[in-house]
Write a protein that holds these residues in place. Structure first.
Motif, short mmCIF file in Angstrom:
data_model
loop_
_atom_site.label_atom_id
_atom_site.label_comp_id
_atom_site.label_asym_id
_atom_site.label_seq_id
_atom_site.Cartn_x
_atom_site.Cartn_y
_atom_site.Cartn_z
N LEU A 465 57.85 29.45 5.25
CA LEU A 465 57.11 28.53 5.69
C LEU A 465 57.57 28.01 7.21
N ASP A 466 56.70 28.08 8.03
CA ASP A 466 57.36 27.85 9.59
C ASP A 466 56.66 26.72 10.20
N GLY A 467 56.88 25.65 9.65
CA GLY A 467 56.15 24.44 10.37
C GLY A 467 56.11 23.42 9.29
N ARG A 468 55.21 22.59 9.37
CA ARG A 468 55.08 21.26 8.39
C ARG A 468 53.56 21.14 7.66
N ILE A 469 53.43 21.01 6.59
CA ILE A 469 52.06 21.31 6.03
C ILE A 469 51.26 19.98 6.31
N ARG A 470 50.21 20.03 6.88
CA ARG A 470 49.11 19.03 7.17
C ARG A 470 48.10 18.80 6.35
N ASP A 471 47.82 20.04 5.52
CA ASP A 471 46.80 19.70 4.68
C ASP A 471 47.00 21.01 3.32
N LEU A 472 46.23 20.65 2.35
CA LEU A 472 46.45 21.80 1.24
C LEU A 472 45.27 21.56 0.26
N ARG A 473 44.93 23.02 -0.32
CA ARG A 473 44.01 22.94 -1.30
C ARG A 473 44.16 24.08 -2.31
N VAL A 474 44.41 24.01 -3.63
CA VAL A 474 44.82 24.86 -4.54
C VAL A 474 43.39 25.48 -5.03
N ALA A 475 43.61 26.79 -4.99
CA ALA A 475 42.25 27.48 -5.41
C ALA A 475 41.93 27.38 -7.04
N ALA A 476 40.51 27.46 -7.28
CA ALA A 476 40.18 27.22 -8.65
C ALA A 476 40.98 28.21 -9.65
N ASP A 477 41.46 29.42 -9.22
CA ASP A 477 42.05 30.32 -10.16
C ASP A 477 43.39 29.99 -10.44
N GLY A 478 44.14 28.80 -9.59
CA GLY A 478 45.55 28.32 -9.86
C GLY A 478 46.61 29.33 -9.51
N VAL A 479 46.26 30.37 -8.77
CA VAL A 479 47.35 31.23 -8.38
C VAL A 479 47.38 31.35 -6.76
N ARG A 480 46.61 30.63 -6.29
CA ARG A 480 46.62 30.84 -4.57
C ARG A 480 46.41 29.26 -4.06
N ILE A 481 47.04 29.08 -3.14
CA ILE A 481 46.89 27.88 -2.15
C ILE A 481 46.66 27.95 -0.93
N ALA A 482 45.94 27.18 -0.40
CA ALA A 482 45.61 27.25 1.28
C ALA A 482 46.19 25.89 1.98
#
Length: 614
Positions: A465-482
């Motif tokens: 990770l290069d930077g700071r997280i501003r927002d996040l959403r976990v996918a319905a499948d539980g194995v991917r995150i935006a």
């Protein structure tokens, strides 16, 4: 609007070219090329609105080197299943060694070619050209798409055969190369499905299906291509977090070259002997994988039948597959949630009732809706039994049940960030009932996970990770995150793979790995949301451009179909993985939503922070 929201659900029958009547276009390969200087004559074929089959012409007798190179490049864009016509432009040895399936390089425009001056001016029995262009993407041997950039340069060498007296290419480019419009005409993105390997049976009683998008050639028996791709296993990026039900080594039975459903919309899939000892439960899971995958390509398959060792193993229809596994794209939320003008959590029915009457938001049961805590952002668990809310100043995270009379208690997390923008993000729930949130405090930026929304948070590792997280959403499948990641004033959208270490149900550590950029052309990402099994809706802006709303695939490609209807001043956006649910936004007009076949409609003038469960 149906086209807007359809995404990668069932494909529109008119686009299912494998069963459509097709016209034919012949690529003559006769455009002229200069003997020196810069060539820009290998133009991409215009995209056709109707399913037109495109076939290349073989090399003409006594064709010049320029025509041989031109014909070869055009043959790469044809619908020739095994590139047999393209191989006719190669020497016998090169035709045997060339592997078009290694990769497909996509250029901004069709490849140009620079003539390479010969070292020996007297030499007349060989020629060289340098193919040039600007890279847009590369599809690898696993049919996985990845955005690319920079200059493309590949040398093509030709020799004059002393026996046949014909020019042929003895050193072709690696794999296949073509312009963007030819790629869009030739290839289609389709999801193949595997099962999440790290879910807890206690909270996720059903197996969770995970979409693995690949690109197949749209008019070259895509159904058989897709089944072969599914049997080979998941792409490398997804492989660590999914499993397949097919026994190792399972493939189509020898001699099976093409698959097609019968007049009852049943597809029979003959497998090799590796699958013949599969038990009934395993076979049903195999059939579910196949049915999910095929229905993403075409509506023409309602049932699959698996065979191996000369006998039927099992069969499954759509209802059977949905009973064996769950997909986010078919999970229907009951409510749409948002924060009202009094900063309390309220909800309305997820789908308009069709009467045209304006929805009347009501406070949710429990302390987040009926209490005195002012909220800035919220997230509701996927079972819609629990909610999490961030206080108005972004400092504290609260978790409460959606039951009348329930108390809120102390916050489960408090940020020490000095400003609102340096505190907590909007939280997100995964399919296992765990709660994710990022603390944006520059002095201690962290991605945190609360197991079942309570207890001491687990700090999530984020290597790369290069930077700071501003927002996040976990996918319905539980194995991917935006993740929206900010660095140097620029925000970018990344997709990460969630890996859990430790025993099932009680992971000792959680990490997000191999972050992939999905919007490399955007310098600002305002908001985003999952909008399908492998699709997101993103609001952002290119350098020097204006705000736009678009759909993107998790691999960074652009899905078929038009973008959502234009809406200005979007601050937040919410979509459901179920493409039938309306798109929702917080804009200059408050909370608005876009029902199927309609225009944007106002839900609440004072509302903010809209979310579907998740």
């Amino acid at each position: 609007m149906d086209a807007d929201r359809e995404g990668r659900g069932r494909r529109v029958p008119g686009r299912t070219v494998v069963y459509a009547a097709c016209g034919v276009v012949l690529l003559a390969g006769c455009a002229s090329m200069p003997d020196s200087g810069d060539l820009r004559g290998v133009d991409s074929t215009a995209r056709q609105d109707t399913p037109v089959r495109v076939f290349a012409m073989p090399p003409q007798e006594d064709a010049e080197p320029t025509d041989i190179v031109q014909g070869f490049l055009e043959a790469l864009t044809s619908d020739d299943p095994n590139y047999e016509t393209a191989r006719k432009y190669l020497t016998t040895s090169a035709a045997k060694q060339w592997q078009p399936g290694l990769s497909t390089t996509v250029l901004d425009d069709g490849p140009g070619a620079d003539v390479v001056p010969p070292v020996d001016r007297e030499q007349s029995d060989d020629k060289s050209f340098t193919l040039v262009g600007t890279k847009v993407a590369v599809v690898d041997a696993q049919q996985s798409y990845a955005p690319a950039s920079g200059e493309y340069r590949e040398t093509v060498h030709l020799v004059h055969d002393k026996k046949t007296k014909q020019w042929r290419i003895d050193s072709p480019p690696r794999g296949v190369v073509m312009g963007r419009s030819d790629f869009q005409r030739n290839y289609v993105s389709v999801n193949k499905y595997y099962f999440a390997s790290n879910t807890r049976a206690a909270t996720a009683p059903q197996t969770v299906a995970v979409a693995d998008p690949v690109y197949v050639r749209e008019r070259v028996d895509p159904m058989t291509q897709l089944v072969r791709s599914l049997l080979k296993g998941p792409t490398s990026w997804l492989d660590p977090v999914v499993r397949t039900s097919f026994p190792t080594g399972t493939a189509l039975r020898s001699g099976v070259s093409s698959l097609a459903p019968d007049d009852r919309s049943t597809l029979t899939v003959p497998l090799n002997t590796k699958a013949e000892n599969a038990g009934m439960d395993q076979c049903k899971a195999m059939a579910a994988q196949l049915l999910f995958t095929l229905q993403d390509l075409t509506p023409a398959v309602d049932e699959v039948e698996l065979q191996a060792g000369g006998r039927q193993l099992c069969s499954a229809a759509e209802s059977d597959a949905n009973g064996d596994a769950t997909r986010g794209s078919v999970e229907n939320p009951e409510f749409l949630y948002f924060v009202n003008g009094e900063h309390r959590l309220v909800r309305v029915a997820a789908e308009p009732d069709g009467s045209g009457a304006k929805a009347q938001p009501v406070p949710v049961p429990g302390a987040l809706g009926e209490g005195d805590k002012d909220l800035r952002s919220v997230a509701v668990s996927r079972d819609e039994h629990t909610a999490a809310g961030v206080g108005l100043d972004g400092r504290a995270l609260y978790v409460g049940s959606l039951v009348s009379g329930g108390s809120l208690g102390e916050p489960v997390l408090v940020s020490s960030g000095k400003t609102t923008g340096d505190r907590l993000t909007t939280p997100s729930w995964d399919t296992e009932g765990d709660l994710w949130v990022a603390d944006r405090n520059p002095a201690d930026p962290r991605l945190l996970l609360f197991k079942e929304g309570a207890g001491k948070p687990l700090e999530v590792e984020t290597p790369g990770l290069d930077g700071r997280i501003r927002d996040l959403r976990v996918a319905a499948d539980g194995v991917r995150i935006a993740l929206v990641v900010e660095k140097g004033g620029k925000q970018s959208l990344f997709i990460g793979r969630i890996e859990r270490e430790g025993k099932t149900g009680d992971p000792q550590s959680v990490s997000v790995r191999e972050l992939r950029s999905t919007t490399p052309d955007l310098e600002e990402v305002t908001t985003m949301s999952w909008a399908g099994d492998s699709r997101l809706v993103v609001v952002g802006r290119e350098q020097g451009g204006v705000q736009q709303t678009r759909y993107v695939q998790v691999d960074g490609s652009t899905p078929e179909g038009p973008p959502p209807a234009v809406l200005t001043g979007v601050k937040e956006i919410a979509a459901s993985e179920d493409a039938d649910m309306p798109l929702v936004a917080y804009s200059e007009d408050g909370i608005v939503r876009l029902p199927s076949g309609a225009q944007w409609q106002k839900v609440d003038a004072d509302g903010t922070a809209p979310v579907y469960p998740g």
